[in-house]
Every structure is written in structure tokens, then in C-alpha cells.
Enzyme design. Structure first.
Site, PDB file in Angstrom:
ATOM      1  N   VAL A  56       0.833  -1.201   0.000  1.00 25.90           N
ATOM      2  CA  VAL A  56       0.000   0.000   0.000  1.00 25.90           C
ATOM      3  C   VAL A  56       0.873   1.258   0.000  1.00 25.90           C
ATOM      4  O   VAL A  56       0.579   2.229  -0.710  1.00 25.90           O
ATOM      5  CB  VAL A  56      -0.985   0.001   1.195  1.00 25.90           C
ATOM      6  CG1 VAL A  56      -1.776   1.300   1.253  1.00 25.90           C
ATOM      7  CG2 VAL A  56      -1.939  -1.193   1.090  1.00 25.90           C
ATOM      8  N   CYS A  57       1.953   1.234   0.748  1.00 32.88           N
ATOM      9  CA  CYS A  57       2.855   2.403   0.799  1.00 32.88           C
ATOM     10  C   CYS A  57       3.470   2.677  -0.566  1.00 32.88           C
ATOM     11  O   CYS A  57       3.577   3.834  -0.986  1.00 32.88           O
ATOM     12  CB  CYS A  57       3.955   2.176   1.832  1.00 32.88           C
ATOM     13  SG  CYS A  57       3.351   1.896   3.502  1.00 32.88           S
TER      14      CYS A  57
END
EC number: 1.11.1.24
Length: 166
Positions: A59-60
Site C-alpha cells: 500500500v505504501c
């Protein structure tokens, strides 16, 4: 502050919650060149501060790539991605992913940004996923503390706020 979880487990955020209208606290982080960087280095610019736990995770990585892609669409906005990753890891990741339109900054040394913005996860010594838009006068115009750290932020709302900030 609302309840923040990491993989559905409650975590403790160190520092105070910031709100729209607050003066953005100055902070010191480390650039990929190992230089100290502060909010003051971006004085006079609108800043979209994208906070991620670790740039090298799913996600990052998607969050950072998305803001890099959007950078050309919002004029006069400096995008910063801040994490606890070492500057060397950020540099390697950016080179591997073609990230050139935003600054990646590390809070690994003392968690100064994390504490001042209320996003330092006590139990993990990582930063909680969040977005801050800071106008050219260093007033906060948008804040999102993502309740579940493994979820995506509201990209559209953050980009709209950055585009409207002066």
C-alpha cells in the site's frame, strides 16, 4: 484521536492530533542525501505530506507511486513522502520505481515528524498512514489519519485539497 489500528490491532499514536486550521509544526527529517530537512525548507510552497509506514510495502508503494503520478496535475504543490525507512532504502526504492517528482524523507533518526504530527506508532516505531496538506503560510488545510494503517488514504480528497490550497 480516533482509534487507529494496524492489521486490526489497536496501536498507540505518540503526539497530538493536528486539525485543519492548526499551524503546521516545524520538524526535522533526513533527506536521501543524508542532510537535515525541515518544514522551513519548503517555506512559501503548498505541501502535500504523504506519510507511510514503509515505502517498500504494497500500500505504501502504491500511495507513493500515485502521488508521484499526480504531481504534474497539481501546480505549485511540493509533495513529500515521509517514512521511517532509512534514506538508503528510500533512494533504492525511488530509483527502482522511477520516482522523481516528489521528495522522500526519513524520520528514522528521532521520530521528530512522527511525534509532532501525532503519527508515531509507539508499539512499532513506524509512522501511521496519514496525509497533511499545508498551505504556503504553513497552516494545515487538510488532514487524514487513516484509521486502519494497512488501508489506502482518500487520494482524491487529498489531491483536491492540495489543488485548492494557496
Amino acid at each position: 484521536m480516533g482509534n487507529v489500528t494496524f492489521k486490526q490491532n489497536p496501536v498507540t499514536l505518540v503526539g497530538s492530533e493536528l486539525k485543519v486550521g492548526d499551524q503546521a509544526p516545524d520538524f526535522t527529517v533526513v533527506s536521501n542525501e543524508m542532510n537535515d530537512v525541515s518544514l522551513n525548507d519548503y517555506k512559501g510552497n503548498v505541501k502535500l505530506i504523504s506519510v507511510v509506514p514503509s515505502i517498500d510495502t504494497g500500500v505504501c508503494s502504491e500511495q507513493t507511486k500515485r502521488f508521484n503520478e499526480e504531481a504534474d496535475k497539481i501546480d505549485n504543490v511540493q509533495i513529500l513522502t515521509i517514512s521511517m525507512d532509512l534514506p538508503f532504502a528510500q533512494t533504492r526504492w525511488c530509483a527502482a520505481n522511477g520516482i522523481k517528482k516528489l521528495d522522500t524523507l526519513s524520520d528514522h533518526r528521532d521520530g521528530d515528524f512522527g511525534e509532532k504530527y501525532g503519527v508515531l506508532i509507539k508499539e512499532l516505531r513506524l509512522l501511521s498512514r496519514s496525509i497533511f496538506v499545508v498551505d504556503s503560510n504553513d497552516k494545515i488545510t487538510y488532514v487524514e489519519y487513516v484509521e486502519e494503517v494497512t488501508n489506502h488514504p482518500d487520494y482524491d480528497a487529498a489531491l483536491k485539497a492540495a489543488g485548492q490550497a494557496k
